[in-house]
Design a protein around this motif. Structure first.
Motif, PDB file in Angstrom:
ATOM      1  N   ILE A1378     -62.276 -30.149 -28.147  1.00 16.29           N
ATOM      2  CA  ILE A1378     -62.464 -30.337 -26.701  1.00 16.29           C
ATOM      3  C   ILE A1378     -61.910 -29.145 -25.930  1.00 16.29           C
ATOM      4  CG2 ILE A1378     -61.754 -31.776 -24.750  1.00 16.29           C
ATOM      5  CD1 ILE A1378     -61.873 -34.173 -26.632  1.00 16.29           C
ATOM      6  N   THR A1379     -60.747 -28.646 -26.375  1.00 14.25           N
ATOM      7  CA  THR A1379     -60.161 -27.480 -25.697  1.00 14.25           C
ATOM      8  C   THR A1379     -61.078 -26.273 -25.834  1.00 14.25           C
ATOM      9  OG1 THR A1379     -57.952 -28.323 -26.217  1.00 14.25           O
ATOM     10  CG2 THR A1379     -58.128 -26.008 -25.584  1.00 14.25           C
ATOM     11  N   PHE A1380     -61.596 -26.067 -27.047  1.00 17.75           N
ATOM     12  CA  PHE A1380     -62.508 -24.949 -27.274  1.00 17.75           C
ATOM     13  C   PHE A1380     -63.757 -25.094 -26.401  1.00 17.75           C
ATOM     14  CE2 PHE A1380     -65.971 -22.952 -29.734  1.00 17.75           C
ATOM     15  CZ  PHE A1380     -65.470 -21.660 -29.808  1.00 17.75           C
ATOM     16  N   GLY A1381     -64.248 -26.336 -26.283  1.00 14.27           N
ATOM     17  CA  GLY A1381     -65.412 -26.566 -25.416  1.00 14.27           C
ATOM     18  C   GLY A1381     -65.102 -26.267 -23.968  1.00 14.27           C
ATOM     19  N   GLY A1382     -63.898 -26.663 -23.541  1.00 20.94           N
ATOM     20  CA  GLY A1382     -63.517 -26.382 -22.162  1.00 20.94           C
ATOM     21  C   GLY A1382     -63.417 -24.894 -21.888  1.00 20.94           C
ATOM     22  N   LEU A1383     -62.828 -24.142 -22.837  1.00 20.79           N
ATOM     23  CA  LEU A1383     -62.725 -22.696 -22.669  1.00 20.79           C
ATOM     24  C   LEU A1383     -64.097 -22.042 -22.682  1.00 20.79           C
ATOM     25  CD1 LEU A1383     -59.654 -21.983 -24.996  1.00 20.79           C
ATOM     26  CD2 LEU A1383     -59.693 -22.019 -22.503  1.00 20.79           C
ATOM     27  N   MET A1631     -44.834 -46.226 -21.306  1.00 24.80           N
ATOM     28  CA  MET A1631     -43.715 -46.981 -20.744  1.00 24.80           C
ATOM     29  C   MET A1631     -42.989 -46.188 -19.662  1.00 24.80           C
ATOM     30  SD  MET A1631     -42.023 -49.073 -23.924  1.00 24.80           S
ATOM     31  CE  MET A1631     -41.740 -47.621 -24.935  1.00 24.80           C
ATOM     32  N   VAL A1632     -42.796 -44.886 -19.875  1.00 28.34           N
ATOM     33  CA  VAL A1632     -42.100 -44.079 -18.881  1.00 28.34           C
ATOM     34  C   VAL A1632     -42.952 -43.926 -17.626  1.00 28.34           C
ATOM     35  CG1 VAL A1632     -41.208 -41.760 -18.405  1.00 28.34           C
ATOM     36  CG2 VAL A1632     -40.708 -42.888 -20.573  1.00 28.34           C
ATOM     37  N   GLY A1633     -44.250 -43.728 -17.802  1.00 27.89           N
ATOM     38  CA  GLY A1633     -45.155 -43.734 -16.658  1.00 27.89           C
ATOM     39  C   GLY A1633     -45.278 -42.429 -15.917  1.00 27.89           C
ATOM     40  N   ILE A1634     -44.709 -41.346 -16.447  1.00 26.39           N
ATOM     41  CA  ILE A1634     -44.884 -40.038 -15.808  1.00 26.39           C
ATOM     42  C   ILE A1634     -46.336 -39.599 -16.005  1.00 26.39           C
ATOM     43  CG2 ILE A1634     -44.142 -37.630 -15.816  1.00 26.39           C
ATOM     44  CD1 ILE A1634     -42.045 -39.562 -14.800  1.00 26.39           C
ATOM     45  N   PRO A1635     -47.019 -39.122 -14.959  1.00 27.96           N
ATOM     46  CA  PRO A1635     -48.445 -38.766 -15.083  1.00 27.96           C
ATOM     47  C   PRO A1635     -48.664 -37.464 -15.841  1.00 27.96           C
ATOM     48  CG  PRO A1635     -47.677 -38.281 -12.873  1.00 27.96           C
ATOM     49  CD  PRO A1635     -46.532 -38.968 -13.575  1.00 27.96           C
ATOM     50  N   SER A1636     -48.375 -37.489 -17.135  1.00 26.04           N
ATOM     51  CA  SER A1636     -48.595 -36.299 -17.959  1.00 26.04           C
ATOM     52  C   SER A1636     -50.086 -36.090 -18.162  1.00 26.04           C
ATOM     53  CB  SER A1636     -47.910 -36.477 -19.312  1.00 26.04           C
ATOM     54  OG  SER A1636     -48.366 -37.657 -19.951  1.00 26.04           O
ATOM     55  N   PRO A1637     -50.520 -34.831 -18.433  1.00 27.89           N
ATOM     56  CA  PRO A1637     -51.959 -34.583 -18.638  1.00 27.89           C
ATOM     57  C   PRO A1637     -52.451 -35.290 -19.898  1.00 27.89           C
ATOM     58  CG  PRO A1637     -50.660 -32.651 -19.203  1.00 27.89           C
ATOM     59  CD  PRO A1637     -49.715 -33.607 -18.564  1.00 27.89           C
ATOM     60  N   LYS A1638     -53.602 -35.910 -19.802  1.00 33.48           N
ATOM     61  CA  LYS A1638     -54.144 -36.688 -20.913  1.00 33.48           C
ATOM     62  C   LYS A1638     -55.372 -36.002 -21.501  1.00 33.48           C
ATOM     63  CE  LYS A1638     -51.238 -40.152 -20.261  1.00 33.48           C
ATOM     64  NZ  LYS A1638     -50.482 -39.693 -19.107  1.00 33.48           N
ATOM     65  N   LEU A1639     -55.737 -36.464 -22.679  1.00 39.79           N
ATOM     66  CA  LEU A1639     -56.932 -35.960 -23.349  1.00 39.79           C
ATOM     67  C   LEU A1639     -58.174 -36.384 -22.562  1.00 39.79           C
ATOM     68  CD1 LEU A1639     -58.196 -34.616 -25.887  1.00 39.79           C
ATOM     69  CD2 LEU A1639     -58.235 -36.889 -26.919  1.00 39.79           C
ATOM     70  N   HIS A1640     -59.032 -35.421 -22.235  1.00 35.19           N
ATOM     71  CA  HIS A1640     -60.241 -35.720 -21.442  1.00 35.19           C
ATOM     72  C   HIS A1640     -61.454 -35.613 -22.363  1.00 35.19           C
ATOM     73  CE1 HIS A1640     -63.124 -35.971 -18.228  1.00 35.19           C
ATOM     74  NE2 HIS A1640     -63.652 -34.811 -18.600  1.00 35.19           N
ATOM     75  N   LYS A1784     -58.068 -41.749 -23.627  1.00 35.48           N
ATOM     76  CA  LYS A1784     -57.540 -41.194 -22.378  1.00 35.48           C
ATOM     77  C   LYS A1784     -56.029 -41.410 -22.245  1.00 35.48           C
ATOM     78  CE  LYS A1784     -58.389 -45.272 -19.496  1.00 35.48           C
ATOM     79  NZ  LYS A1784     -59.167 -45.793 -18.353  1.00 35.48           N
ATOM     80  N   PHE A1785     -55.434 -42.225 -23.112  1.00 40.48           N
ATOM     81  CA  PHE A1785     -53.994 -42.453 -23.048  1.00 40.48           C
ATOM     82  C   PHE A1785     -53.196 -41.423 -23.866  1.00 40.48           C
ATOM     83  CE2 PHE A1785     -55.533 -46.745 -22.024  1.00 40.48           C
ATOM     84  CZ  PHE A1785     -54.823 -46.966 -20.857  1.00 40.48           C
ATOM     85  N   ILE A1786     -53.879 -40.577 -24.640  1.00 40.10           N
ATOM     86  CA  ILE A1786     -53.155 -39.610 -25.492  1.00 40.10           C
ATOM     87  C   ILE A1786     -52.749 -38.410 -24.641  1.00 40.10           C
ATOM     88  CG2 ILE A1786     -53.283 -38.119 -27.507  1.00 40.10           C
ATOM     89  CD1 ILE A1786     -55.375 -39.966 -28.673  1.00 40.10           C
ATOM     90  N   PRO A1787     -51.454 -38.161 -24.482  1.00 44.43           N
ATOM     91  CA  PRO A1787     -51.023 -36.999 -23.686  1.00 44.43           C
ATOM     92  C   PRO A1787     -51.345 -35.699 -24.415  1.00 44.43           C
ATOM     93  CG  PRO A1787     -49.250 -38.613 -23.952  1.00 44.43           C
ATOM     94  CD  PRO A1787     -50.321 -38.975 -24.943  1.00 44.43           C
ATOM     95  N   MET A1788     -51.772 -34.714 -23.670  1.00 49.15           N
ATOM     96  CA  MET A1788     -52.063 -33.416 -24.261  1.00 49.15           C
ATOM     97  C   MET A1788     -50.823 -32.753 -24.881  1.00 49.15           C
ATOM     98  SD  MET A1788     -55.231 -32.910 -24.237  1.00 49.15           S
ATOM     99  CE  MET A1788     -55.279 -31.202 -24.697  1.00 49.15           C
ATOM    100  N   PRO A1789     -49.613 -32.867 -24.300  1.00 49.45           N
ATOM    101  CA  PRO A1789     -48.436 -32.261 -24.954  1.00 49.45           C
ATOM    102  C   PRO A1789     -48.180 -32.828 -26.351  1.00 49.45           C
ATOM    103  CG  PRO A1789     -47.933 -32.834 -22.682  1.00 49.45           C
ATOM    104  CD  PRO A1789     -49.281 -33.408 -22.977  1.00 49.45           C
TER     105      PRO A1789
END
Length: 1969
Positions: A1378-1383, A1631-1640, A1784-1789
């Protein structure tokens, strides 16, 4: 000349006699440095002596490259070389105390002793002299003169010629060993020389020290390896402490031989089938003292375990007078007062001070702050600082133990809170009442001092200490974590909570962005970095001084680093707050408090009640901490002062009370940390010698400086204010965790989670039942929980009473545990010392038993069969005529026919300086008779030959009486023609070749050792004590636990006694018996009748043999213990479920079938109750295995031993005999008189061990008489590995090695190992890469090769491991696709984006997984392809060409060219891709993965900007609003106009961030960054997710090798490591709920742009010539595709992966080409083999063997080859569009963290990085890689530098604009590698640049050396036979043993019979006369 008669007895006694008769002061032993020099003279060449090894204590070899010393290691020797050395000394020239000043004189003296012959004439003598005088070339001469151009950076400061000299002790002397082969010699020259005085021989020795000893062995050509091994043996034995002393004191060659015999009697023997001799054993941490070998009554400096050790030193003895203890403390400590300051002047003390100052400051200030809150500011931070400083300074100056650190405690704080509340309720003055209580407490403590109450500390045992210390450590850890969690309340985080009034408000104020997560990062980083730096001392990198300094300053360096990091980042983290003015906190109080004040007078008396509780608290806190600090293992030399310490605490407590300051007492954790930071270790005096713990640096400086600086802290707050509090909390966590490491309670707590087989080898586990250990731990845990509960409850005021109650709880435990159990579980002896003491005590018991034995047995058990005539003989000492007085010391050795003693007649030497010369000639002997009492208890065995205590005449009679047996032996034995010699190996090979009976087919053997002790008529049972399937397992002393499997270390003495048992005892072969009763009758029928063995004794022996056998598993399997390891619960429950079934039996079935009878197995008809068999262990026994039962014991009614070896035919299932229900084939019985139990046990161990040896087992099956069995034992001894006694601790249990060499070579002389030589460079030259010479020939063969495996590729994928691999790789592949596609979308303006990338990857992957030749390869995208796409799109845009159409043309051309390559078998060029090219390419890909993971994380900072240097007090005024641009750009105006946007009608302040950016608005406000508002918390939360993912993945992946939980659980967790990590991190993020970037993931299936479809015309709107022009870029693409695909394929198809289904280079490339064409036509990205993903895929599918035997290491079997994982990965990838709701719940980090893990884990198998690390390692710390043994280090570095330059060039091109030529540069690596043939030899490249794995290469190296030796032996056999009479070393007559006779003219030193060689002593010669 006076004569004295001395009976030297055994070798040990002879040596002790030699060392006791010291008369000459010239022979004072010195430390010896041994050097081995070798020479090889062939064809008249001018060779030099070359140094090949050296010894100071351990062996160091010059590696094959000649420019590097190996790491010191334990010198493993062969028994064969030691016996040859013995022959050399006994037969060669021995020159003692000769006076010579040069090597010339020594050479002349040696040659003068050589007899003249036709073969050794004057010419040969002159040539030998010339060789002896040649120059000696030492290893340091090559490198010390000139620093190599490429060298290890860590060694630059150490290239000094005198570096090694520093390690040699003062006064040391040299022992030079010179060996070599000379082509002109026809007989060997052997000489041992002792110089007197020692002489400095210029150039002889590496270091300038005088030479005392010289050993010369020059022999025939072709025996270099044998001479080398003899030289190693000589040098090793010379560094042995006991033999060294013998060599100094020896008066003739016989004394030296006795020294060798004593050395052999003490060695440790490793069986050949359980150990790999090529493994270099690292020196142990501790070697037992050798004093006991020198003096028979020498005692070890250890205490017995029979009593519980207490603190009963002079410090804790009652004096009986007031202040008597205090007075003694002052007198004891006063002489050391000034040295306490001198000893503190060291760098280590400075490091400790800086560390402890930071560690003490925070709790003092924190405690003061808490007190301020609890007392309304009456006592706060300023008072706490002043009180701590005053008390600490005074205590450090005058206390008895200044290592103790004073601090505050939790219970005191609770007391202060209660007292303040009480005073407030009753309107009393808090400070005045507190002063009264403090003064009473001080008075009571002084009363305790006056009455010597500190003596009660002797009742505080380890139980109480550990409970208290554990509580304090847990408090530290808990409070560190609690303080961190409290920061969340202070700095709230916006976690989507609904309880706030405004959008940026929390419950009590505004949200604080970034601070809390930054504090978390500081906290855990501080802990991790401190731990890492502290352990840096034990790492391999940098010189010792650097590592020690970093380790000492670990915490200080960590604090400095974290402060700088915090300062640079600028987040406003909470800092350390120090009062900046010196005054009381409240203005209404002063520095002195009146004890009465405004309070009533009676409060003074009432204060006595709470003072009692405080006194108990102070006393227990202070004294328990003092006990821990003063432990004996700390080796304190200046004594302690319990009374003085308590007195000083009492005085300062009174002072602090009057001044209104807090009370301070000994702080446990801080004190332990202080002690640990001041540990002193010895400098290694010898290379390889482990540093010894010498003690603690006892001084007063560190404590004094800590508290002085603490008091001055008010004056430098400008520095301290920069220290973040989370950093100090991290230090608390580190201190708490570090202090736990020395607490045995936590070690025992871990045992609950460990299966028994994985538990460490703690000494208490050997001697205490596991359930008792668990019970003890549970009691301690309950006490700890109660203490914790009371500490945190309102009842904390009674905490001191609960601590005191621990003493009574411990006292009550005396009723639950025996005294012996408590001595192991609850004392103060350190683990290491206890193990050493245990081994010494066992040895002491053995010695006592041996010396006290009065059973009529000699030390070798007198193993004559009953009726052997062991009769008492009368006699007297006989004087021997000394012969002619020739001026020399006359030594005559007199022997008896039964040589329990040999008598020395010692003639005192004249007082002249002539040397003693012993040419090894035979001395005169006469027969002497001794009393029976004089013979008892002595070890008569010289290294191991049969020594029956019988008449010589009777022995001859016995042989005549068994003439028929002798005839059978001669008939069945190997041919023994006149002059023919048959070695043990040849005899065994002959036995194994003559297989005639099918009944004797060898089976796997399970050996069991059962023992019995019958004393006083008691009804004893046979008890199982050990078992063997391959390695030994012992029943620990508790009787309820098996030890971990280990290599069975034996003694040579027990093996020789076993040999005597077999040769002298009863041997029954192929007897038919169906029960133990029949076997017992047959054994007893062979025993001859005598007065001592009558019918009554015979009946009692039979009854003993028939007694019940009690096996270890019968205790625990019937009932689950109340307290057991949680890790074993599941296994035990499954066993119990099976056992609960009624009538669970195994019925062997009907009578044996024909097949069973043919196989020699008879199943007994009676049923076997399986409830008594260990079901779990039964699974590990191979099918068809048989049992070998060893029964040994002592019977009080026996007067002579009974020995029998029985082989049953057929094998019989003897009910109850064996632990597991398998038939018994062999039975060995040894029953003897009482008093020799330990010796019987060792013989039984030797028998069981040798039965599991693969070769002896086969011999036992094929043997026709006892002579064959004896030959098997001799062959076994010929192969064992010997560990010198002075270099190894026999009590150490050696873990089984990972690999054991094949034993086939021992069975068949021509057997070859399955390994290739290193002489040629290994290439990928399998059938897959051979040219066919026809079009598509290779492709056709690939299809034919893979077709038969097609369906199995799907069946083999049905496993849990494949599921884990699929889940892991799916997550790992999704993100880059997906990252390669985005680039690509950004680079091509959306022509190819994420949707196209997903579809292309899915299509290509599915087709490739289904039809490729190697489905383990994973397809992916590459960076160079992305660069090519960018350049192509830019080109098309400039020239207005259709990008997709031109790209389709290029893709089709590339596909066509790849197919052309397939058609022409171009993949065969892969054979030129060596490890050099592979590793450069693979390293680049791994680095790209790591770099891109970190780069993506750093890019998140731009996406989610952080407000650095923000001010938290202005959070209410921070805002960031959207406004209309004041000066809109032309682009903005065009955008507004084209979209018809009315700017004036927009409410800009209400727009969201996305809307504002869309409308080209501007952000204004103090909370705005460059491109938008600051994003709180997101970036730091992403950092936490990123590194936590990497750390957790690495930890779970390694969990398989941990000790915890059963194997199945660990394997499952390891297989699913990454998937579990992703799940855990997703849940945590949710659980923490910080809006980290997710897999799109795209959620609709359609092209990204509406103006394109799924099929692209190759021409389209472009001109026709673009089709032809596309050929040029297609060539570059083809090279890129080919190199990427084939290099990855080579890595995947490596031979070490052991792939069984073959590979398909042509088919793989064909499938890639086809899909490349399809993707080009469809406008999808191109995919090719992804290196890192493929490596990761292969690693996730590794298959290891189930351990068939306990202790056997799992072997790597190969890779699970299948197509399922790849197919599922890409099918699911294609379906990802349909379940975006989950993805969509998987954080990119988290995915970035997975990338980092994949990149780092892939580096582990790359040799290039191992070689790169060598630059930072000193040579002595470098790993034992095989290429370092054979290639000079500078060549290794040169090779690495070339590879590094290539890697840097590849990286530079990849990231530059020239990336389009990247494929050409990869191709250029092949030519670079080819050019390296001119810089390196072929042999060097075979070690540095091949595809053979490190492990296999080591094995091959050892095998090749053995093969070369065998070839050399065969090549010289004819020449040796011709020169037989002159080559052999004259070793005298041989004994008449039952083996093929050997010729007297032995031609090959390698054919010396190990045990036969010991018969050359005078005693044996006397017997054979």
């Amino acid at each position: 000349m006076g004569l004295c008669l001395l009976p030297p007895g055994s070798p040990s006694q002879r040596v002790q006699f030699i060392l006791r008769t010291k008369e000459d002061e010239r022979h004072v032993p010195h430390h010896l440095f041994s050097e081995l020099d070798e020479i090889c003279v062939k064809g008249g060449q001018d060779a030099e002596w070359k140094e090949t090894a050296r010894w100071l204590k351990f062996e160091e070899d010059v590696e094959d490259g000649g420019e590097r010393w190996s790491k010191p290691y334990v010198g493993t020797l062969s028994l064969h070389s030691l016996s040859e050395l013995r022959s050399c000394i006994s037969s060669g020239t021995v020159l003692l105390d000769i006076c010579a000043n040069s090597i010339e004189e020594i050479a002349d003296m040696i040659l003068a002793q050589q007899e003249q012959s036709t073969e050794f004439d004057e010419h040969a003598r002159a040539k030998v002299r010339e060789v002896l005088l040649r120059k000696h070339h030492h290893q340091n001469e090559k490198t010390n003169n000139l620093l190599p151009a490429v060298c290890s950076l860590a060694d630059v400061s150490k290239r000094q010629s005198d570096l090694f000299m520093k390690k040699i002790p003062t006064g040391a002397e040299a022992s030079n060993v010179l060996v070599g082969e000379l082509d002109f010699l026809h007989q060997p020259i052997v000489a041992f020389v002792r110089l007197s005085p020692a002489v400095l021989l210029s150039g002889m020795t590496e270091v300038p020290i005088p030479t005392r000893f010289l050993f010369v062995l020059l022999g025939l050509e072709g025996k270099a390896h044998q001479y080398h091994e003899i030289g190693r043996s000589m040098a090793t034995i010379m560094t042995d402490e006991v033999f060294r002393d013998v060599a100094y004191e020896a008066e003739n060659g016989a004394d030296l031989v006795a020294g060798i015999d004593e050395f052999l009697d003490q060695v440790t023997v490793l069986p050949p089938g359980e150990w790999d001799p090529s493994i270099r054993i690292e020196p142990p941490k501790n070697v037992p003292s050798q004093e006991k070998r020198k003096m028979p009554g020498a005692l070890d400096d250890s205490a017995s375990h029979s009593t519980l050790e207490k603190h009963s030193g002079p410090e804790l003895q009652r004096t009986g007078r007031l202040f008597g203890g205090l007075t003694l403390d002052v007198k004891r400590k006063a002489p050391w007062f000034w040295s306490d300051f001198r000893d503190g002047l060291s760098l280590q003390c400075l490091a400790s001070f800086l560390f402890l100052y930071c560690a003490c400051m925070s709790p003092v200030i924190t405690f003061g702050g808490l007190l301020g809150e609890a007392t309304n500011g009456h006592i706060s931070a300023m008072e706490s600082l002043l009180g701590a400083s005053m008390a600490g300074v005074v205590y450090s100056l005058f206390a008895g133990q200044p290592l103790t650190i004073l601090g505050s405690t939790g219970p005191v704080l609770v007391f202060e809170k209660i007292l303040y509340k009480f005073c407030k309720e009753y309107t009393l003055s808090y400070l005045s009442l507190r002063a009264c209580i403090g003064l009473w407490t001080a008075f009571l403590c002084i009363v305790l001092v006056a009455t010597d109450a500190s003596c009660l500390v002797c009742y505080v045992t380890r139980f109480t200490e550990e409970a208290f210390a554990s509580l304090i450590c847990i408090i530290f850890i808990y409070e560190a974590l609690e303080k961190l969690s409290h920061l969340r309340d202070t700095y709230p985080v916006h976690m989507h909570s609904k309880e706030f009034q405004g959008p940026a408000c929390g419950r009590d104020g505004p949200y604080t962005p970034d601070v809390f997560f930054w504090c978390c990062i500081l906290f855990f980083t501080t802990f991790a970095l401190s731990s890492f730096l502290k352990k840096f001392k034990t790492s391999r990198y940098f010189p010792t001084g650097v590592r020690s300094t970093v380790s000492d300053f670990a915490v200080f360096l960590t604090i400095v680093i974290m402060v700088l990091l915090d300062f640079m980042v600028g987040i406003p983290s909470p800092k350390l707050h120090v009062p900046h003015t010196f005054k009381p906190t409240r203005d209404d109080r002063g520095w002195f408090i009146s004890p009465i004040g405004p309070n009533p007078w009676w409060t003074v008396l009432a204060a006595l009640v709470p003072a009692l509780l405080c006194t108990i608290l102070i006393f227990m806190d202070q004294q328990i901490t003092a006990v821990i600090v003063n432990r004996k293992e700390h080796k304190l030399k200046k004594g302690c002062g319990y009374h003085l310490d308590l007195f000083m605490v009492a005085v300062m407590l009174g002072v602090c009370s009057v001044m209104g300051l807090p009370w301070f007492v000994a702080a446990t954790v801080l004190s332990i940390t202080h002690v640990n930071s001041l540990k002193v270790e010895s400098d290694c005096s010898a290379p390889g010698e482990q540093p010894k713990f010498l003690g603690i640096r006892e001084q007063r400086v560190t404590g004094l400086l800590i508290f002085v600086l603490m008091g001055c802290s008010v004056f430098f707050t400008s520095v301290l204010k920069f220290i973040p509090m989370p950093v100090l909390y991290g230090v608390f966590l580190y201190m708490g965790v570090l202090s736990l490491s020395g607490i045995q309670f936590f070690d025992r707590l871990k045992l609950f989670w460990m299966p028994a087989k994985h538990q460490p080898d703690f000494i208490y586990l050997r001697h205490v039942p596991l359930r008792k250990v668990h019970f003890f731990t549970v009691i301690q845990l309950i006490c700890l929980v109660l203490l914790w509960t009371i500490k945190v409850s309102r009842a904390a005021i009674i905490f001191p009473m609960m601590v005191l109650a621990l003493v009574f709880v411990r006292k009550a435990m005396d009723f639950c545990f025996s005294k012996r159990e408590l001595s192991f579980l609850d004392d103060l002896m350190p683990e290491r010392k206890k193990k050493l003491d245990d081994a010494r005590n066992e040895a002491g018991e053995e010695e006592e038993v041996r010396l006290a034995g009065s059973s009529g047995l000699d030390s070798s058990l007198g193993l004559a069969v009953p009726g052997g005539g062991a009769q008492r003989r009368d006699g007297s000492w006989t004087r021997v005529d000394a012969g002619v007085d020739d001026g020399w010391e006359d030594v005559r050795e007199l022997s008896t026919p039964s040589p329990n003693f040999s008598l020395l007649v010692v003639a005192k030497q004249r007082h002249d300086e002539e040397a003693v010369i012993d040419r090894g000639r035979t001395t005169n002997t006469v027969g002497i008779r001794y009393e029976k009492e004089e013979l008892e208890g002595h070890r008569t065995l010289y290294v191991g030959a049969r020594m029956p205590l019988v008449r010589q005449s009777h022995r001859h009679h016995r042989r005549h009486s068994q003439k028929h047996r002798k005839g059978e032996r001669e008939k069945d034995s190997a041919p023994t023609e006149q002059g023919y010699h048959c070695s043990p190996s040849q005899r065994v090979q002959f036995i194994l070749r003559t297989k005639e009976d099918k009944r004797h087919v060898p089976h796997h053997l399970f050996s069991e050792l059962d023992e019995i002790c019958v004393k006083g008529g008691q009804d004893a049972e046979w008890k199982e004590t050990a078992r063997w399937l391959k390695f030994e397992e012992d029943v620990e002393d508790g009787g309820e636990r098996w030890s971990k499997p280990y290599v069975g270390t034996l003694s040579l003495h027990s093996l020789s006694e076993l040999r005597s048992c077999i040769s002298s005892g009863t041997v029954l072969l192929d007897i038919c018996a169906n029960s133990i009763e029949e076997i017992a009758d047959m054994i007893l029928a062979q025993q001859e009748q005598s007065t001592e063995f009558d019918e009554h004794a015979r009946a009692k022996v039979r009854e003993v043999l028939l007694r019940k056998h009690h096996h270890q598993n019968e205790k625990t399997n019937n009932l689950l213990p109340a307290v057991c390891s949680l890790a074993d619960v599941s296994k035990r429950q499954s066993d119990l479920h099976l056992l609960s079934k009624p009538a669970q039996t195994i019925a062997p079935g009907p009578s044996p079938t024909a097949a069973e009878a043919k196989d020699g197995v008879n199943r007994e008809s009676r049923a076997m109750d399986l409830s008594k068999a260990e079901l779990h262990f039964m699974k590990k026994i191979p099918t068809g295995a048989e049992a070998s039962n060893v029964l040994v014991g002592e019977l009080d009614f026996l007067h002579q031993p009974i020995v029998a070896f029985v082989r049953l035919s057929p094998a019989v299932l003897l009910s109850g005999m064996t632990e597991v229900p398998i038939p018994t084939r062999f039975l060995f019985v040894l029953l003897g008189p009482e008093g020799k139990a330990h010796q019987y046990h060792e013989i039984g161990r030797s028998m069981a061990t040798i039965m599991t040896d693969e070769v002896f087992r086969d011999v036992a099956y094929e043997a026709k008489n006892e002579a064959d069995l004896v030959a098997g034992i001799d062959e076994f001894l010929d192969q064992v590995t010997v560990l010198p006694p002075g270099e190894w601790d026999p009590s150490i249990r050696i873990e089984p090695p990972k690999n054991v060499p094949s034993q086939e070579k021992r069975k068949m002389p021509g057997a070859l190992d399955d390994s290739a030589s290193h002489s040629t460079l290994e290439k990928h030259s399998g059938p897959e890469l051979q040219r066919t010479g026809r079009l598509f020939g290779g492709l056709t063969l690939d299809v034919k090769r893979k077709a038969p495996w097609f369906w199995s590729d799907f069946r083999d994928g049905l496993s849990l491991q494949c599921l884990a691999s699929f889940l892991f790789l799916y997550c790992a592949c999704m993100s880059p696709v997906i990252t390669f596609g985005g680039l690509l979308g950004e680079a091509t303006n959306g022509h190819i984006s994420a949707m196209e990338s997903l579809l292309g990857a899915s299509m290509a992957g599915v087709v490739y997984s289904l039809f490729a030749g190697q489905p383990l390869t994973i397809l992916g995208s590459t960076g160079p392809v992305l660069v090519f796409e960018k350049i192509l799109y830019k080109f098309c845009k400039e020239y207005t060409l259709s990008y997709l159409s031109l790209r389709a043309c290029i893709g089709l051309w590339t596909a066509f060219l790849c197919i052309v390559l397939v058609a022409t078998d171009a993949s065969c060029l892969v054979c030129y891709v060596t490890r050099f090219t592979e590793e450069a390419f693979a390293s680049l890909i791994c680095i790209i993965f790591i770099y891109e993971a970190l780069e993506k994380l750093s890019h998140l900072r731009d996406t989610y900007p952080v407000h650095m240097h923000s001010k938290l007090d202005f959070l209410t005024s921070y805002y960031c609003k959207c406004e209309a641009p004041t000066h809109p750009s032309n682009e903005t105006l065009r955008f507004w106009e084209s979209n018809k946007i009315n700017v004036s009608g927009i409410a800009w302040e209400n727009l969201t961030v996305t809307e504002c950016r869309y409308l080209h608005g501007e952000f204004q406000g103090p909370a705005c960054g460059r491109d938008g508002p600051y994003t709180p918390d997101v970036f730091f939360w992403c950092c936490i997710l990123f590194f936590a993912t990497f750390a957790l993945s690495s930890f779970l992946k390694k969990f398989k090798t941990s000790r915890y939980f059963p194997t199945g659980v660990r394997s499952t967790v390891s297989d699913f490591a990454v998937f579990l990590t992703i799940v855990i991190m997703v849940l945590l993020d949710f659980m923490v709920g910080i809006p980290s970037p997710k897999l799109h993931v795209p959620h609709t299936f359609k092209p990204t742009r509406d103006d394109r479809g799924w099929f692209i015309s190759p021409i389209g709107p472009n001109p026709w010539w673009t089709v032809l022009a596309a050929l040029v870029p297609a060539l570059l693409c083809t090279i890129l595709i080919f190199m990427d695909q084939q290099i990855t394929a080579v890595i995947v198809n490596r031979k070490e992966h052991k792939l069984k289904k073959g590979c398909g280079y042509h088919l793989d490339l064909f499938m890639v080409a086809v899909m490349l064409g399809v993707c080009s036509v469809m406008g999808l990205p191109w995919f090719v083999a992804a290196t890192v993903l493929s490596i990761t895929h292969v690693n996730s599918l590794k298959v290891e063997s189930d351990c068939s035997a306990p202790g056997e290491q799992p072997k790597f079997l190969g890779i699970r080859e299948q197509r399922v994982t790849g197919l599922l990965i890409f099918v699911l990838m294609g379906c990802s569009v349909f379940f975006t709701s989950v993805l969509k719940f998987i954080p990119m980090p988290v995915l970035y963290g997975v990338f980092l893990y994949m990149g780092v884990s892939s580096l582990s198998g790359i040799q290039f990085f191992d070689r790169l690390k060598l630059f930072w390692m000193p040579a002595k710390h470098q790993p034992d890689f095989i290429y370092l043994r054979h290639v000079p280090l500078r060549k290794v570095h040169f090779f690495t530098v070339i590879q590094l330059i290539c890697l840097v060039l590849l990286w530079t091109i990849k990231v530059s604009r020239a990336a389009i030529i990247f494929p050409m540069m990869v191709l250029a690596l092949v030519f670079v590698r080819k050019a390296m043939d001119f810089c390196f030899s072929k042999r060097e490249l075979s070690f540095l640049d091949d595809l053979m794995p490190e492990r296999k290469k080591k094995l091959d190296d050892a095998r090749n050396e053995a093969g070369e030796e065998e070839e050399s032996q065969k090549a010289t056999e004819a020449a040796a036979a011709a020169a037989a009479s002159s080559v052999q070393l004259n070793v005298g007559k041989t004994s008449d043993l039952d083996i093929p006779k050997q010729s007297s003219d032995r031609t090959d030193p390698s054919e010396i019979l190990i045990l036969d060689e010991t018969s050359q002593t005078t005693a044996w010669k006397a017997e054979s006369l």
